[in-house]
Enzyme design. Structure first.
Site, short mmCIF file in Angstrom:
data_model
loop_
_atom_site.label_atom_id
_atom_site.label_comp_id
_atom_site.label_asym_id
_atom_site.label_seq_id
_atom_site.Cartn_x
_atom_site.Cartn_y
_atom_site.Cartn_z
N ARG A 229 0.85 -1.20 0.00
CA ARG A 229 0.00 0.00 0.00
C ARG A 229 0.88 1.24 0.00
NH1 ARG A 229 -3.74 -0.41 4.72
NH2 ARG A 229 -4.84 -1.89 3.37
N ARG B 149 -2.30 6.15 9.91
CA ARG B 149 -2.40 5.69 8.53
C ARG B 149 -2.39 6.88 7.57
NH1 ARG B 149 -4.60 0.39 8.30
NH2 ARG B 149 -3.70 -0.78 10.02
N LYS C 156 -4.38 1.02 14.86
CA LYS C 156 -4.29 1.99 13.78
C LYS C 156 -5.03 3.27 14.14
CE LYS C 156 -8.14 -0.34 11.46
NZ LYS C 156 -8.52 -1.15 10.29
N LYS D 162 -6.58 6.86 12.21
CA LYS D 162 -6.90 7.43 10.90
C LYS D 162 -7.27 8.91 11.02
CE LYS D 162 -8.38 2.99 9.01
NZ LYS D 162 -9.46 2.21 8.36
N CYS E 135 -14.52 -3.27 -0.90
CA CYS E 135 -13.14 -3.62 -0.57
C CYS E 135 -12.67 -4.74 -1.50
CB CYS E 135 -13.03 -4.06 0.88
SG CYS E 135 -13.83 -5.64 1.23
N CYS F 206 -7.36 -11.00 0.31
CA CYS F 206 -7.40 -10.57 1.72
C CYS F 206 -7.61 -11.77 2.64
CB CYS F 206 -8.51 -9.55 1.93
SG CYS F 206 -8.63 -9.00 3.65
N CYS G 269 -15.88 -8.68 5.00
CA CYS G 269 -15.84 -9.10 6.41
C CYS G 269 -16.38 -7.95 7.25
CB CYS G 269 -14.41 -9.49 6.82
SG CYS G 269 -13.32 -8.08 7.13
N CYS H 219 -13.70 -1.94 5.88
CA CYS H 219 -12.78 -1.06 5.16
C CYS H 219 -13.49 -0.19 4.13
CB CYS H 219 -11.70 -1.89 4.46
SG CYS H 219 -10.56 -2.69 5.61
#
Length: 571
Positions: free
Chosen positions: A88, A157, A220, A222, A436, A442, A481, A485
């Site tokens: 990424r 991120r 994480k 954001k 996603c 993934c 899932c 995301c």
């Protein structure tokens, strides 16, 4: 981040041996070095052998994955999984130059399966990358001043920013601030340069990470910048959101929103999505100090024992919003002012050609679910050779060809027409849908997303046509899932994968990203999904009020109950 901030990463409420395994792993990693360099040399396997190194590589922007389409067959043949990696890119505000685009294209063709993905956070992902191709990609990015630092992992991120240049006359100023924040909050460890660029290690000390310390963030974190009236970044889904406020003289400052986050776990009611809370206004010159203070509070008080509840949203709900706000003010050294008025009218993209007061032109191109296949790579490579402005990745997985000179428009139009990219062929619901990547790459995916949503939308489009709703924009988000995301929990129609072919179906989110939705069916297949949508969309066509959005209608009509706070999402 600022070296004046006190490093309390070891001054925790519990001894290190009583914290989570991930906390102990970070502490022992030698500032994210681990044994990654040695693992890359192992030719026996296509993977990085150490499980700890697999986790550490996320801080370097790299996920180890395998091709799940062939996993069972390889197991039957007694072969290891078809290991490959996702990389990424760190791309603050989603902006890249034509030269950078051409390098990304070159690297994708050589090392990334001749494809790129535009993510829901305005950046690129390479997939299908083999271990021997990791360094060539990262070093190739470096040639055009791009990197993958902190694109993943327990750190801040990639920083998002509204990309529509029409949204504000101070758009460029705020975009520059997003880049400044991104550069400010990345880890300072030299591990990245040593492992990927081949730099020699120099003498280091505990001050190698003046802010993050040895254990970085609990999870994480954001950050995003929104410029009203566009909420394209879904600012309420950010841990820290800056909502730009302008006045007669230009940018005055930001309303600050904290505690957004989409991740949850099925069958775990203590986990839930949460929308960020607006806690006040700061002048523009206090923006960095505010970011430092908010991250400091989460660093010091976030849960380091239970990773399922380590995000900032849980810290806020456990401690109380008032307490967290007061602590941020204490660390920042100044109080928040009252929040200023603002309004969002959309969280989608502007399509067609648009012109800004500087005489430059801008064109958004729909990229279905962000997937740049070889046909699209060919098209944008041709455009990059013509274009003299920038490309901007949108949070809705599209691309804006921005800052086009009027004399270049005809040539760009010709390329778009040659490759069948005329915007008239894309329906409103498809323009407002994101997904996603999910299967086959993934490792967290329970069901399809990117590969499945286009076919499902074919059937929904036919349904909308029957009900006379073909021109109605409705936001649709699908994740493979429950981690969210693609931000499914704020969509008017949301899906999260439960098993192959099975999804949770959610209705009632806000069109502008201002309200969570609620589950209406759990663990159902396509037949039930289409049956429910047909009934609800039929009612919407018959019973809606003038100008009423679909999500608002589902609340007013009592089809789903409104979710007033994230902690009531599972009720």
């Amino acid at each position: 981040m600022t070296s004046q901030t006190i490093d309390r990463s070891h001054d925790l409420s519990q001894p290190l041996d009583r914290l989570s395994a991930d906390e102990r792993m970070k502490d022992a990693s030698d500032y994210l070095r681990g044994t990654i360099k040695q693992g890359l040399l192992d030719r026996i396997t296509g993977a990085v052998p150490s499980a700890d190194d697999v986790k550490l590589m996320k801080f370097h922007g790299i996920y180890q994955q395998d091709d799940r389409d062939v996993r069972d067959e390889r197991r039957r043949q007694k072969l290891e999984p078809a290991f490959q990696f996702m990389i990424r890119v760190r791309l603050p505000g989603g902006v890249c130059t034509p030269a950078q685009w051409l390098k990304l294209d070159e690297l994708a063709r050589a090392h990334g399966g001749r494809t790129l993905r535009i993510t829901t956070r305005q950046t690129f992902q390479f997939h299908w990358v083999l271990k021997d191709s990791l360094r060539p990609i990262i070093q190739g990015l470096h040639e055009t001043l791009l990197d993958t630092v902190a694109a993943c992992g327990d750190d801040s991120r990639g920083v998002m920013c509204t990309v529509d240049p029409q949204s504000s006359r101070f758009h460029a100023e705020v975009a520059a601030m997003a880049k400044r924040v991104s550069d400010h909050v990345i880890p300072r460890t030299r591990a990245y340069h040593e492992i990927w660029y081949g730099d020699e290690r120099v003498a280091s000390s505990e001050s190698e990470e003046p802010f993050y310390g040895r254990t970085y963030m609990p999870r994480k974190f954001k950050i995003g910048f929104a410029l009203p009236p566009s909420n394209d970044i879904d600012v309420y889904a950010q841990d820290l959101g800056f909502i730009a406020i302008g006045g007669p003289e230009g940018l005055e400052g930001f309303n600050v929103a904290i505690g957004g986050g989409m991740g949850r776990t099925d069958q775990a009611p203590e986990t839930y999505p949460r929308l960020a809370s607006v806690i006040g206004f700061i002048p523009a010159d206090r923006m960095i100090a505010c970011a430092d203070a908010v991250m400091t509070v989460q660093r010091d008080y976030g849960d380091r024992k239970d990773r399922a509840r380590a995000r900032f949203k849980y810290t806020i709900d456990d401690k109380g919003l008032g307490w967290i706000k007061a602590e941020i003010e204490r660390v920042m050294g100044a109080p928040f002012e009252e929040a200023r008025p603002y309004a969002f009218t959309s969280n989608g993209d502007s399509f067609g050609w648009n012109e800004t007061p500087d005489g430059r032109l801008h064109r958004t191109v729909t990229i279905q679910n962000g997937r740049l296949d070889l046909k699209l790579l060919d098209a944008f490579r041709d455009i990059a050779h013509i274009h003299r402005g920038t490309f901007r990745m949108t949070p809705n997985q599209n691309v804006i060809i921005a800052g086009v000179r009027p004399e270049d428009r005809a040539a760009i139009d010709a390329v778009l027409a040659e490759h069948g990219l005329e915007e008239e062929s894309v329906s409103p619901i498809r323009r407002n849908a994101i997904a996603c990547v999910a299967l086959p790459t993934c490792g967290l995916a329970m069901a399809e997303s990117e590969r499945y949503l286009p076919g499902l939308l074919d059937k929904v489009e036919a349904m909308l046509a029957r009900h006379g709703l073909s021109e109605e924009p409705i936001t649709v988000r699908m994740s493979g899932c429950p981690n969210g995301c693609s931000r499914p929990y704020i969509a008017e129609i949301g899906f999260t994968g439960r098993a192959p072919g099975k999804y949770n179906l959610y209705l009632g989110g806000g069109f502008h990203g201002e309200r969570l939705n609620r589950m209406i069916r759990e663990n159902v297949g396509e037949g039930v999904i289409l049956e429910v949508l047909d009934e609800v969309l039929g009612r919407y066509a018959r019973e809606r009020q003038p100008g009423e959005r679909f999500g608002d209608f589902t609340i007013r009509a009592g089809i789903v109950r409104e979710v007033t706070e994230g902690r009531y999402f599972n009720d």
